[in-house]
Design a protein around this motif. Structure first.
Motif, PDB file in Angstrom:
ATOM      1  N   GLY A   1       0.790  -1.231   0.000  1.00 42.85           N
ATOM      2  CA  GLY A   1       0.000   0.000   0.000  1.00 42.85           C
ATOM      3  C   GLY A   1       0.818   1.274   0.000  1.00 42.85           C
ATOM      4  O   GLY A   1       0.367   2.319   0.465  1.00 42.85           O
ATOM      5  N   GLU A   2       2.022   1.209  -0.586  1.00 40.47           N
ATOM      6  CA  GLU A   2       2.897   2.380  -0.573  1.00 40.47           C
ATOM      7  C   GLU A   2       3.093   3.007  -1.948  1.00 40.47           C
ATOM      8  O   GLU A   2       3.402   4.183  -2.059  1.00 40.47           O
ATOM      9  N   ARG A   3       2.963   2.224  -2.995  1.00 39.06           N
ATOM     10  CA  ARG A   3       3.167   2.768  -4.349  1.00 39.06           C
ATOM     11  C   ARG A   3       1.896   2.572  -5.165  1.00 39.06           C
ATOM     12  O   ARG A   3       1.254   1.521  -5.111  1.00 39.06           O
ATOM     13  N   PHE A   4       1.548   3.585  -5.943  1.00 34.16           N
ATOM     14  CA  PHE A   4       0.298   3.584  -6.701  1.00 34.16           C
ATOM     15  C   PHE A   4       0.565   4.025  -8.130  1.00 34.16           C
ATOM     16  O   PHE A   4       1.503   4.760  -8.417  1.00 34.16           O
ATOM     17  N   ARG A   5      -0.323   3.558  -9.001  1.00 32.43           N
ATOM     18  CA  ARG A   5      -0.230   3.939 -10.410  1.00 32.43           C
ATOM     19  C   ARG A   5      -1.634   3.980 -10.993  1.00 32.43           C
ATOM     20  O   ARG A   5      -2.377   2.994 -10.921  1.00 32.43           O
ATOM     21  N   ASN A   6      -2.017   5.113 -11.538  1.00 31.90           N
ATOM     22  CA  ASN A   6      -3.329   5.204 -12.187  1.00 31.90           C
ATOM     23  C   ASN A   6      -3.398   4.257 -13.377  1.00 31.90           C
ATOM     24  O   ASN A   6      -2.440   4.122 -14.129  1.00 31.90           O
ATOM     25  N   LEU A   7      -4.549   3.629 -13.545  1.00 31.47           N
ATOM     26  CA  LEU A   7      -4.817   2.835 -14.741  1.00 31.47           C
ATOM     27  C   LEU A   7      -5.928   3.546 -15.501  1.00 31.47           C
ATOM     28  O   LEU A   7      -7.097   3.468 -15.134  1.00 31.47           O
ATOM     29  N   SER A   8      -5.558   4.273 -16.535  1.00 37.48           N
ATOM     30  CA  SER A   8      -6.522   5.072 -17.285  1.00 37.48           C
ATOM     31  C   SER A   8      -7.041   4.278 -18.477  1.00 37.48           C
ATOM     32  O   SER A   8      -6.263   3.746 -19.255  1.00 37.48           O
ATOM     33  N   ILE A   9      -8.357   4.209 -18.599  1.00 30.26           N
ATOM     34  CA  ILE A   9      -8.997   3.526 -19.718  1.00 30.26           C
ATOM     35  C   ILE A   9      -9.211   4.544 -20.830  1.00 30.26           C
ATOM     36  O   ILE A   9      -9.829   5.591 -20.609  1.00 30.26           O
ATOM     37  N   SER A  10      -8.717   4.239 -21.998  1.00 29.00           N
ATOM     38  CA  SER A  10      -8.830   5.165 -23.128  1.00 29.00           C
ATOM     39  C   SER A  10     -10.289   5.518 -23.389  1.00 29.00           C
ATOM     40  O   SER A  10     -11.134   4.639 -23.569  1.00 29.00           O
ATOM     41  N   GLY A  11     -10.577   6.811 -23.389  1.00 27.67           N
ATOM     42  CA  GLY A  11     -11.926   7.281 -23.678  1.00 27.67           C
ATOM     43  C   GLY A  11     -12.886   7.205 -22.516  1.00 27.67           C
ATOM     44  O   GLY A  11     -14.059   7.561 -22.657  1.00 27.67           O
ATOM     45  N   LEU A  12     -12.426   6.732 -21.352  1.00 22.79           N
ATOM     46  CA  LEU A  12     -13.299   6.610 -20.187  1.00 22.79           C
ATOM     47  C   LEU A  12     -12.647   7.288 -18.985  1.00 22.79           C
ATOM     48  O   LEU A  12     -11.872   6.664 -18.257  1.00 22.79           O
ATOM     49  N   PRO A  13     -12.935   8.541 -18.756  1.00 22.34           N
ATOM     50  CA  PRO A  13     -12.307   9.236 -17.629  1.00 22.34           C
ATOM     51  C   PRO A  13     -12.741   8.690 -16.276  1.00 22.34           C
ATOM     52  O   PRO A  13     -12.016   8.797 -15.296  1.00 22.34           O
ATOM     53  N   LYS A  14     -13.950   8.089 -16.218  1.00 24.82           N
ATOM     54  CA  LYS A  14     -14.462   7.573 -14.951  1.00 24.82           C
ATOM     55  C   LYS A  14     -15.116   6.206 -15.167  1.00 24.82           C
ATOM     56  O   LYS A  14     -15.645   5.929 -16.240  1.00 24.82           O
ATOM     57  N   VAL A  15     -15.066   5.367 -14.141  1.00 25.21           N
ATOM     58  CA  VAL A  15     -15.728   4.071 -14.175  1.00 25.21           C
ATOM     59  C   VAL A  15     -16.732   4.027 -13.028  1.00 25.21           C
ATOM     60  O   VAL A  15     -16.706   4.850 -12.121  1.00 25.21           O
ATOM     61  N   ASN A  16     -17.602   3.023 -13.059  1.00 24.91           N
ATOM     62  CA  ASN A  16     -18.605   2.904 -12.008  1.00 24.91           C
ATOM     63  C   ASN A  16     -18.511   1.529 -11.358  1.00 24.91           C
ATOM     64  O   ASN A  16     -17.638   1.304 -10.550  1.00 24.91           O
ATOM     65  N   GLU A  17     -19.386   0.607 -11.735  1.00 27.63           N
ATOM     66  CA  GLU A  17     -19.308  -0.744 -11.166  1.00 27.63           C
ATOM     67  C   GLU A  17     -18.102  -1.465 -11.749  1.00 27.63           C
ATOM     68  O   GLU A  17     -17.872  -1.441 -12.958  1.00 27.63           O
ATOM     69  N   VAL A  18     -17.330  -2.158 -10.904  1.00 29.41           N
ATOM     70  CA  VAL A  18     -16.108  -2.834 -11.335  1.00 29.41           C
ATOM     71  C   VAL A  18     -16.049  -4.215 -10.698  1.00 29.41           C
ATOM     72  O   VAL A  18     -16.361  -4.384  -9.517  1.00 29.41           O
ATOM     73  N   GLY A  19     -15.643  -5.207 -11.489  1.00 26.92           N
ATOM     74  CA  GLY A  19     -15.452  -6.555 -10.960  1.00 26.92           C
ATOM     75  C   GLY A  19     -14.685  -7.396 -11.961  1.00 26.92           C
ATOM     76  O   GLY A  19     -14.183  -6.895 -12.970  1.00 26.92           O
ATOM     77  N   ILE A  20     -14.578  -8.686 -11.687  1.00 28.22           N
ATOM     78  CA  ILE A  20     -13.952  -9.603 -12.632  1.00 28.22           C
ATOM     79  C   ILE A  20     -14.910 -10.753 -12.934  1.00 28.22           C
ATOM     80  O   ILE A  20     -15.833 -11.028 -12.170  1.00 28.22           O
ATOM     81  N   TYR A  21     -14.691 -11.392 -14.077  1.00 27.19           N
ATOM     82  CA  TYR A  21     -15.401 -12.631 -14.367  1.00 27.19           C
ATOM     83  C   TYR A  21     -14.487 -13.539 -15.170  1.00 27.19           C
ATOM     84  O   TYR A  21     -13.499 -13.103 -15.765  1.00 27.19           O
ATOM     85  N   LEU A  22     -14.809 -14.825 -15.156  1.00 25.44           N
ATOM     86  CA  LEU A  22     -14.063 -15.818 -15.917  1.00 25.44           C
ATOM     87  C   LEU A  22     -14.832 -16.148 -17.179  1.00 25.44           C
ATOM     88  O   LEU A  22     -16.031 -16.453 -17.115  1.00 25.44           O
ATOM     89  N   GLU A  23     -14.170 -16.083 -18.324  1.00 24.44           N
ATOM     90  CA  GLU A  23     -14.817 -16.529 -19.551  1.00 24.44           C
ATOM     91  C   GLU A  23     -15.088 -18.027 -19.437  1.00 24.44           C
ATOM     92  O   GLU A  23     -14.204 -18.809 -19.103  1.00 24.44           O
ATOM     93  N   SER A  24     -16.323 -18.406 -19.711  1.00 26.07           N
ATOM     94  CA  SER A  24     -16.738 -19.811 -19.519  1.00 26.07           C
ATOM     95  C   SER A  24     -17.804 -20.172 -20.532  1.00 26.07           C
ATOM     96  O   SER A  24     -18.320 -19.317 -21.261  1.00 26.07           O
ATOM     97  N   LEU A  25     -18.173 -21.457 -20.520  1.00 25.62           N
ATOM     98  CA  LEU A  25     -19.261 -21.955 -21.363  1.00 25.62           C
ATOM     99  C   LEU A  25     -20.574 -22.073 -20.604  1.00 25.62           C
ATOM    100  O   LEU A  25     -21.559 -22.555 -21.166  1.00 25.62           O
ATOM    101  N   VAL A  26     -20.592 -21.639 -19.347  1.00 22.41           N
ATOM    102  CA  VAL A  26     -21.770 -21.801 -18.508  1.00 22.41           C
ATOM    103  C   VAL A  26     -22.977 -21.113 -19.148  1.00 22.41           C
ATOM    104  O   VAL A  26     -22.886 -19.970 -19.595  1.00 22.41           O
ATOM    105  N   SER A  27     -24.096 -21.825 -19.189  1.00 18.32           N
ATOM    106  CA  SER A  27     -25.287 -21.281 -19.819  1.00 18.32           C
ATOM    107  C   SER A  27     -26.142 -20.536 -18.806  1.00 18.32           C
ATOM    108  O   SER A  27     -26.306 -20.981 -17.672  1.00 18.32           O
ATOM    109  N   PRO A  28     -26.717 -19.394 -19.199  1.00 17.48           N
ATOM    110  CA  PRO A  28     -27.630 -18.692 -18.299  1.00 17.48           C
ATOM    111  C   PRO A  28     -29.005 -19.353 -18.218  1.00 17.48           C
ATOM    112  O   PRO A  28     -29.870 -18.901 -17.463  1.00 17.48           O
ATOM    113  N   TYR A  29     -29.204 -20.433 -18.987  1.00 20.14           N
ATOM    114  CA  TYR A  29     -30.471 -21.157 -18.966  1.00 20.14           C
ATOM    115  C   TYR A  29     -30.354 -22.325 -17.987  1.00 20.14           C
ATOM    116  O   TYR A  29     -29.284 -22.859 -17.765  1.00 20.14           O
ATOM    117  N   ASN A  30     -31.482 -22.730 -17.417  1.00 23.80           N
ATOM    118  CA  ASN A  30     -31.434 -23.811 -16.441  1.00 23.80           C
ATOM    119  C   ASN A  30     -31.253 -25.152 -17.144  1.00 23.80           C
ATOM    120  O   ASN A  30     -31.496 -25.301 -18.314  1.00 23.80           O
TER     121      ASN A  30
END
Length: 375
Positions: free
Chosen positions: A346-375
């Motif tokens: 927690g001592e060194r920081f670096r901004n990660l700027s997204i091209s064309g997006l000065p601000k972000v809102n909801e943020v998370g991660i997901y794994l690319e998978s074959l899981v179906s959204p259908y039951n």
């Protein structure tokens, strides 16, 4: 020379290591491959490869986030970006006695807009996005809920949320995978007068079920459930007590019961803090307009009050969240509406700027998978 004969288990083993995009193309190779790739056991095997192998996990992991106005959903292969930018790791790994932080150094990276999701979903306005094992739960304007797999470009609208049948204030949601039943669950917390109630949607049944128990808690902030250790977590206030008293509750996805998790200090007030996940641990960070802080709490041993540890970082924050993305020596944090790479101490920081997006809102991660959204 004739076609080589492979043992029957070799082809599924090879295919289970490949990216989703390749497998979607390979469905056209033959009927047997089409059936194999669609088989639920193979889908599970493909997903488990990412869980078992760090290399495969990093290849399939994607950062996902919405734009400032919630009208766009983006994906970013941050692992690949970092692998090709050693200077960032070198910068974050350096350790000097007299360290000067320069948070104005920026690293621009291009993200991919998941236009399919917004073209398919009618309101074109994603209020919140949850993620679990390759599926996203998108909550849209007017409270419509959709399960989406961005990798396979499939989506499903969930049935209308249950009517609790009496006056209530608002609903909060959470989403996760119940390993005991092998099922995905959407959990709705309804804040009513005098307490809260839960309703659960399961992917296998395709329907909602209301739990007929009212729990003595109330909500001050509209913050949604944090998935960790098989449960969804909220920071709430108790009702029916003489003095204001806050606590973290966990809704267990397996037994669908609620348990309390103690806070580090009795003075912590749910209206001034938010609960989150820092790597694989619960955390709470200060959350109050006009107030900044440079400390937060991490629970190093789940459920053990004595394991709460105060962590100090070298810059102030007003709203701080962990993105869910980390590597051995760095974490991606969200300082209100910007992404910041941070080294592990927690001592060194670096901004990660997204091209064309000065601000972000909801943020998370997901794994690319074959899981179906259908039951």
């Amino acid at each position: 020379m004739g076609n080589p004969e492979f043992p029957s288990d070799i082809i599924p083993e090879i295919l289970s290591r490949l990216p989703v995009k390749s497998l979607c193309r390979f469905r056209c190779v033959s009927k047997s491959w089409l059936c194999l790739i669609a088989d639920p056991d193979f889908v599970k095997r493909h997903l488990n490869k990412a869980i078992e192998s760090e290399d495969i996990f990093n290849q399939r992991r994607r950062l996902i986030f919405t734009g400032e106005l919630h009208r766009s959903l983006f994906s970013l292969d941050l692992d690949e970006f970092l692998n090709h930018n050693d200077a960032i790791d070198n910068y974050l790994d350096k350790d000097y006695d007299n360290l000067i932080i320069n948070i104005d150094d920026n690293d621009d990276v291009a993200a991919t807009e998941l236009d399919y999701v917004f073209n398919e979903l009618p309101n074109n306005w994603a209020f919140l996005v949850f993620h679990s094992n390759g599926l996203l739960l998108c909550q849209l304007y007017y409270w419509d809920l959709y399960l989406v797999n961005p990798a396979t470009r499939k989506s499903k609208k969930l049935p209308q949320i249950p009517d609790v049948g009496e006056a209530y204030y608002f609903d909060l949601f959470g989403f996760g995978f119940d390993h005991s039943s092998g099922d995905y669950k959407v959990v709705m917390l309804s804040y009513l007068e005098g307490g809260i109630m839960f309703s659960v949607y399961t992917l296998k049944t395709g329907s909602w079920r209301m739990i007929q128990t009212r729990y003595p808690y109330k909500c001050d902030l509209m913050k949604h459930g944090i998935l960790l250790n098989g449960g969804l977590h909220w920071l709430l206030d108790r009702v029916g007590v003489e003095h204001r008293s806050s606590v973290i509750i966990s809704f267990d996805l397996a037994d669908e019961n609620v348990q309390e998790i103690p806070l580090p200090l009795a003075s912590i007030d749910a209206k001034d803090y938010i609960v989150g996940a820092y790597r694989d641990s619960l955390c709470i960070t200060h959350y109050a307009d006009g107030v900044t802080d440079n400390e937060f709490w991490i629970m190093k041993e789940y459920g053990v009050r004595e394991s709460w540890t105060k962590v100090r970082i070298s810059i102030q924050y007003s709203v701080l969240r962990h993105s869910g993305f980390w590597k051995k020596s760095l974490d991606l944090l969200v300082f209100r509406d910007r992404l910041v790479l941070c080294n592990s101490n927690g001592e060194r920081f670096r901004n990660l700027s997204i091209s064309g997006l000065p601000k972000v809102n909801e943020v998370g991660i997901y794994l690319e998978s074959l899981v179906s959204p259908y039951n």
